[in-house]
Design a protein around this motif. Sequence first.
Motif, PDB file in Angstrom:
ATOM      1  N   ARG A 306      29.587  23.239 -36.524  1.00 16.69           N
ATOM      2  CA  ARG A 306      30.456  22.310 -37.253  1.00 16.69           C
ATOM      3  C   ARG A 306      30.556  22.670 -38.727  1.00 16.69           C
ATOM      4  N   ILE A 307      30.737  23.953 -39.012  1.00 13.99           N
ATOM      5  CA  ILE A 307      30.931  24.414 -40.382  1.00 13.99           C
ATOM      6  C   ILE A 307      32.433  24.499 -40.645  1.00 13.99           C
ATOM      7  N   ARG A 308      32.894  23.807 -41.667  1.00 17.36           N
ATOM      8  CA  ARG A 308      34.317  23.814 -42.009  1.00 17.36           C
ATOM      9  C   ARG A 308      34.583  24.937 -43.003  1.00 17.36           C
ATOM     10  N   LEU A 309      35.047  26.060 -42.507  1.00 23.25           N
ATOM     11  CA  LEU A 309      35.371  27.182 -43.380  1.00 23.25           C
ATOM     12  C   LEU A 309      36.689  26.917 -44.095  1.00 23.25           C
ATOM     13  N   THR A 310      36.717  27.207 -45.389  1.00 23.82           N
ATOM     14  CA  THR A 310      37.929  26.998 -46.177  1.00 23.82           C
ATOM     15  C   THR A 310      38.880  28.184 -46.020  1.00 23.82           C
ATOM     16  N   VAL A 311      40.082  28.042 -46.579  1.00 24.13           N
ATOM     17  CA  VAL A 311      41.058  29.139 -46.549  1.00 24.13           C
ATOM     18  C   VAL A 311      40.473  30.380 -47.206  1.00 24.13           C
ATOM     19  N   ALA A 312      39.824  30.189 -48.365  1.00 22.33           N
ATOM     20  CA  ALA A 312      39.253  31.332 -49.087  1.00 22.33           C
ATOM     21  C   ALA A 312      38.122  31.981 -48.306  1.00 22.33           C
ATOM     22  N   GLU A 313      37.303  31.171 -47.627  1.00 25.79           N
ATOM     23  CA  GLU A 313      36.195  31.724 -46.841  1.00 25.79           C
ATOM     24  C   GLU A 313      36.702  32.482 -45.621  1.00 25.79           C
ATOM     25  N   LEU A 314      37.701  31.946 -44.944  1.00 23.86           N
ATOM     26  CA  LEU A 314      38.298  32.666 -43.818  1.00 23.86           C
ATOM     27  C   LEU A 314      38.910  33.980 -44.280  1.00 23.86           C
ATOM     28  N   SER A 315      39.537  33.960 -45.472  1.00 19.42           N
ATOM     29  CA  SER A 315      40.125  35.181 -46.026  1.00 19.42           C
ATOM     30  C   SER A 315      39.051  36.225 -46.318  1.00 19.42           C
ATOM     31  N   ARG A 369       5.529  22.940 -48.969  1.00 21.36           N
ATOM     32  CA  ARG A 369       6.584  23.826 -48.474  1.00 21.36           C
ATOM     33  C   ARG A 369       7.188  23.278 -47.183  1.00 21.36           C
ATOM     34  N   LEU A 370       6.359  22.741 -46.328  1.00 21.16           N
ATOM     35  CA  LEU A 370       6.865  22.178 -45.076  1.00 21.16           C
ATOM     36  C   LEU A 370       7.752  20.966 -45.349  1.00 21.16           C
ATOM     37  N   GLU A 371       7.343  20.101 -46.278  1.00 23.99           N
ATOM     38  CA  GLU A 371       8.147  18.928 -46.619  1.00 23.99           C
ATOM     39  C   GLU A 371       9.509  19.348 -47.162  1.00 23.99           C
ATOM     40  N   GLU A 372       9.508  20.397 -47.972  1.00 23.94           N
ATOM     41  CA  GLU A 372      10.780  20.896 -48.512  1.00 23.94           C
ATOM     42  C   GLU A 372      11.648  21.483 -47.404  1.00 23.94           C
ATOM     43  N   ALA A 373      11.004  22.159 -46.443  1.00 24.62           N
ATOM     44  CA  ALA A 373      11.756  22.847 -45.395  1.00 24.62           C
ATOM     45  C   ALA A 373      12.462  21.875 -44.456  1.00 24.62           C
ATOM     46  N   VAL A 374      11.836  20.724 -44.164  1.00 26.90           N
ATOM     47  CA  VAL A 374      12.422  19.820 -43.171  1.00 26.90           C
ATOM     48  C   VAL A 374      13.667  19.117 -43.679  1.00 26.90           C
ATOM     49  N   SER A 375      13.968  19.252 -44.962  1.00 25.24           N
ATOM     50  CA  SER A 375      15.208  18.677 -45.488  1.00 25.24           C
ATOM     51  C   SER A 375      16.372  19.670 -45.443  1.00 25.24           C
ATOM     52  N   THR A 376      16.133  20.849 -44.870  1.00 25.76           N
ATOM     53  CA  THR A 376      17.164  21.890 -44.835  1.00 25.76           C
ATOM     54  C   THR A 376      18.298  21.509 -43.886  1.00 25.76           C
ATOM     55  N   ASP A 377      19.507  21.720 -44.331  1.00 23.71           N
ATOM     56  CA  ASP A 377      20.687  21.525 -43.491  1.00 23.71           C
ATOM     57  C   ASP A 377      21.327  22.885 -43.260  1.00 23.71           C
ATOM     58  N   LEU A 378      21.170  23.424 -42.057  1.00 23.71           N
ATOM     59  CA  LEU A 378      21.688  24.767 -41.776  1.00 23.71           C
ATOM     60  C   LEU A 378      23.208  24.809 -41.812  1.00 23.71           C
ATOM     61  N   ARG A 379      23.858  23.647 -41.764  1.00 21.85           N
ATOM     62  CA  ARG A 379      25.321  23.623 -41.789  1.00 21.85           C
ATOM     63  C   ARG A 379      25.871  23.795 -43.201  1.00 21.85           C
ATOM     64  N   ASP A 380      24.993  23.658 -44.196  1.00 30.06           N
ATOM     65  CA  ASP A 380      25.467  23.787 -45.569  1.00 30.06           C
ATOM     66  C   ASP A 380      24.479  24.591 -46.407  1.00 30.06           C
ATOM     67  N   LEU A 381      24.060  25.742 -45.886  1.00 26.41           N
ATOM     68  CA  LEU A 381      23.214  26.650 -46.663  1.00 26.41           C
ATOM     69  C   LEU A 381      24.064  27.385 -47.689  1.00 26.41           C
ATOM     70  N   ARG A 382      23.591  27.415 -48.920  1.00 26.51           N
ATOM     71  CA  ARG A 382      24.332  28.117 -49.968  1.00 26.51           C
ATOM     72  C   ARG A 382      23.360  28.859 -50.875  1.00 26.51           C
ATOM     73  N   THR A 383      23.849  29.934 -51.464  1.00 27.62           N
ATOM     74  CA  THR A 383      23.032  30.681 -52.422  1.00 27.62           C
ATOM     75  C   THR A 383      22.911  29.874 -53.701  1.00 27.62           C
ATOM     76  N   ALA A 384      21.787  30.024 -54.378  1.00 24.39           N
ATOM     77  CA  ALA A 384      21.534  29.298 -55.628  1.00 24.39           C
ATOM     78  C   ALA A 384      21.600  30.252 -56.802  1.00 24.39           C
ATOM     79  N   SER A 385      21.632  29.683 -57.989  1.00 24.92           N
ATOM     80  CA  SER A 385      21.622  30.505 -59.194  1.00 24.92           C
ATOM     81  C   SER A 385      20.275  31.193 -59.318  1.00 24.92           C
TER      82      SER A 385
END
Length: 392
Positions: A306-315, A369-385
């Motif tokens: 259920r990842i909504r790819l945008t026009v730019a991402e599809l391109s 680290r485990l507490e931080e990991a369980v909040s991960t949403d694989l549907r909206d993974l993004r690179t960080a600065s």
Amino acid sequence: VEIDTPQEDTEVLFGPRFWQRPDTEQRILFAPPGPTKAGLAWLRLGQAVDDRWPVNDARVTAPEMRTGVTGVAAQLRTIHQLSLWVATLDRYASRDSLERALGDDVAILHQERRLVSDSPIGLVVSQKAGGPVDRAVGRSLRQARIVEDEGRAMSLGKSLRKVAAQGYGILALEAATSGTGINELVGHVVGFSMLATASTPWPLPPGCRVVLVSLDEHPEWFMGGKRADLLALAIDIDGQGLHGAVIEVKARRSSAQSAEAEALDQLKKTLSATARAAYPRPDDLSTRVWLNRIAEAVYAVARESRIRLTVAELSAVEAFRRGFGTLEWAGVGLVFGPNLQDQRKVHRQSIDNDWVPIAMHTVRLTPARLEEAVSTDLRDLRTASPEASPLA
């Protein structure tokens, strides 16, 4: 549905047969992202049969199908009341659509490899409540002395299983039957949460969507040889292409030396196998095969998760598939354990007269680290600065 006429392509044999519209989810568009001249004529003919020959060549209609199983949710719940394990066999039943139909009382543990790479597949194994898996993970956390409190360990076990099942449900199924499966599950989920900051030796552009392709689902790509666990693809809309990182995850309770060596070997073999995707060659058959299969896998994962790819991402994905959108490529090894120290070593491998970096991380598993990991949403993974400059 009416769509913008896709860019014409000459690829027939290996190109994706199905696509998706921008900003949609769990829908299969019965039109390829790059149809041939004859394919475009066929789409126009389909519109003419239903209405009339399209006056504006910039737009054309194409059939689309939405997938889901909400109509049989009551029957599926009844089956789960009668059985401990249930296998749902349906070409368009996905793990995610079943979870939405059945709710949290049923744990969707495993989705078989796709019958074909253009659609989610048919065999989904689920379990009422998922309790045995959650308890097995919780017990493992206590035995490894990562989490001492029993209640907290069980809660983390359930959360870790749910994150893993978002897009890598086979780990949750293996965790129910083996200690190795539990170690892999914990390591992968913590690894998912680190992808934005520890994915490659060089910082990626910030804000790129990351799509995870499970290489375990595609053993035929590697002719039965050794391979890494994942291919993480960062979709760069500014650079109009994909950054790729092959990732191998290990989890060990004791020494990490053998795990590091094994992970490094798997990464090197995977990088060699995917060389034609990392360094495309015009009119090369191997290049076409690798670019098309990876792009098709990205589309399939987006639909399934259920990842909504945008026009730019599809391109950007299409630029990669056509051979002029391959950006940076690297390998990443993540070795987790309760007694390890955080450190990183950078290796490199020569491919096509270039040096491909391989970052090997050893990471200490802690409750934080485990507490931080369980909040991960694989549907909206993004690179960080990046926290440091590239040269640092």
